[in-house]
Design an enzyme around this catalytic site. Structure first.
Site, PDB file in Angstrom:
ATOM      1  N   LYS A   1      -1.344  -3.472  -2.216  1.00 47.57           N
ATOM      2  CA  LYS A   1      -2.530  -2.687  -2.575  1.00 47.57           C
ATOM      3  C   LYS A   1      -2.146  -1.724  -3.680  1.00 47.57           C
ATOM      4  CE  LYS A   1      -4.257  -2.739   2.123  1.00 47.57           C
ATOM      5  NZ  LYS A   1      -5.547  -2.435   2.635  1.00 47.57           N
TER       6      LYS A   1
ATOM      7  N   HIS B   1       1.177   4.042   0.014  1.00 46.42           N
ATOM      8  CA  HIS B   1       0.806   2.886   0.826  1.00 46.42           C
ATOM      9  C   HIS B   1       1.209   1.585   0.132  1.00 46.42           C
ATOM     10  CE1 HIS B   1      -2.640   0.601   3.059  1.00 46.42           C
ATOM     11  NE2 HIS B   1      -1.483   0.387   3.627  1.00 46.42           N
TER      12      HIS B   1
ATOM     13  N   CYS C   1      -3.313   1.344  -3.637  1.00 47.25           N
ATOM     14  CA  CYS C   1      -3.374   2.620  -2.916  1.00 47.25           C
ATOM     15  C   CYS C   1      -2.001   3.278  -2.841  1.00 47.25           C
ATOM     16  CB  CYS C   1      -3.929   2.340  -1.520  1.00 47.25           C
ATOM     17  SG  CYS C   1      -3.939   3.731  -0.396  1.00 47.25           S
TER      18      CYS C   1
ATOM     19  N   HIS D   1      -2.273   7.835   0.869  1.00 47.68           N
ATOM     20  CA  HIS D   1      -3.351   6.872   0.696  1.00 47.68           C
ATOM     21  C   HIS D   1      -4.468   7.489  -0.148  1.00 47.68           C
ATOM     22  CE1 HIS D   1      -2.025   4.392   4.204  1.00 47.68           C
ATOM     23  NE2 HIS D   1      -1.567   5.551   4.627  1.00 47.68           N
TER      24      HIS D   1
ATOM     25  N   TYR E   1      -5.998   8.238   9.618  1.00 48.08           N
ATOM     26  CA  TYR E   1      -5.174   9.200   8.882  1.00 48.08           C
ATOM     27  C   TYR E   1      -5.037  10.497   9.671  1.00 48.08           C
ATOM     28  CZ  TYR E   1      -6.789   6.093   5.152  1.00 48.08           C
ATOM     29  OH  TYR E   1      -7.106   4.995   4.402  1.00 48.08           O
TER      30      TYR E   1
END
Length: 133
Positions: free
Chosen positions: A121, A115, A123, A10, A39
């Site tokens: 996304k 991710h 990310c 991420h 995380y």
């Protein structure tokens, strides 16, 4: 111990060059209703790796995949206009490689993902498949 089959990368979705900490992310995640930082590891701009949530605990970083994954976040991921960008410093790139090598020794059946492979996304804002598979 949990069965780990994924290491999910991420970004913090913060602007290039801005310093944030695992404590900052912990505060952001708690404000969203999480018990603590989602995380397991956070990589700072200087390449230092900081502990987030204990690896023995299920993360809160990738819906539907938290129970069997380790979440790793690097600080950055956006340009000055808030557009997705690979903002990793050389130190972050080296630290991510070292951290992933270590995690792969401890979790030999785990594959590395971005991710964005599980959510709509950008990310982590770089091509994880190209770099780490």
């Amino acid at each position: 111990m949990r069965k780990i089959d994924k290491i999910i990368l991420h970004c913090s979705a913060t602007k290039e060059g801005q310093h944030f900490t695992a404590e900052d992310i912990d505060r952001w995640h708690r404000a969203r209703g999480f018990a603590k930082i989602g995380y397991h590891h956070v990589v700072y701009l200087d390449g230092s790796v900081h502990k987030g949530r204990d690896e023995s605990l299920i993360g809160a970083h990738c819906l539907g995949h938290n129970a069997t994954s380790i979440g790793v976040c690097y600080i950055g991921g956006l340009d000055e206009k808030n557009n997705p960008k690979d903002t990793r410093t050389q130190a972050q790139k080296e630290a991510l490689t070292g951290l992933l090598d270590n995690l792969k020794v401890r979790y030999p059946n785990a594959k590395v993902y971005g991710h964005n492979e599980f959510a709509a996304k950008a990310c982590p804002c770089f091509d994880v498949k190209k770099e780490f598979r």
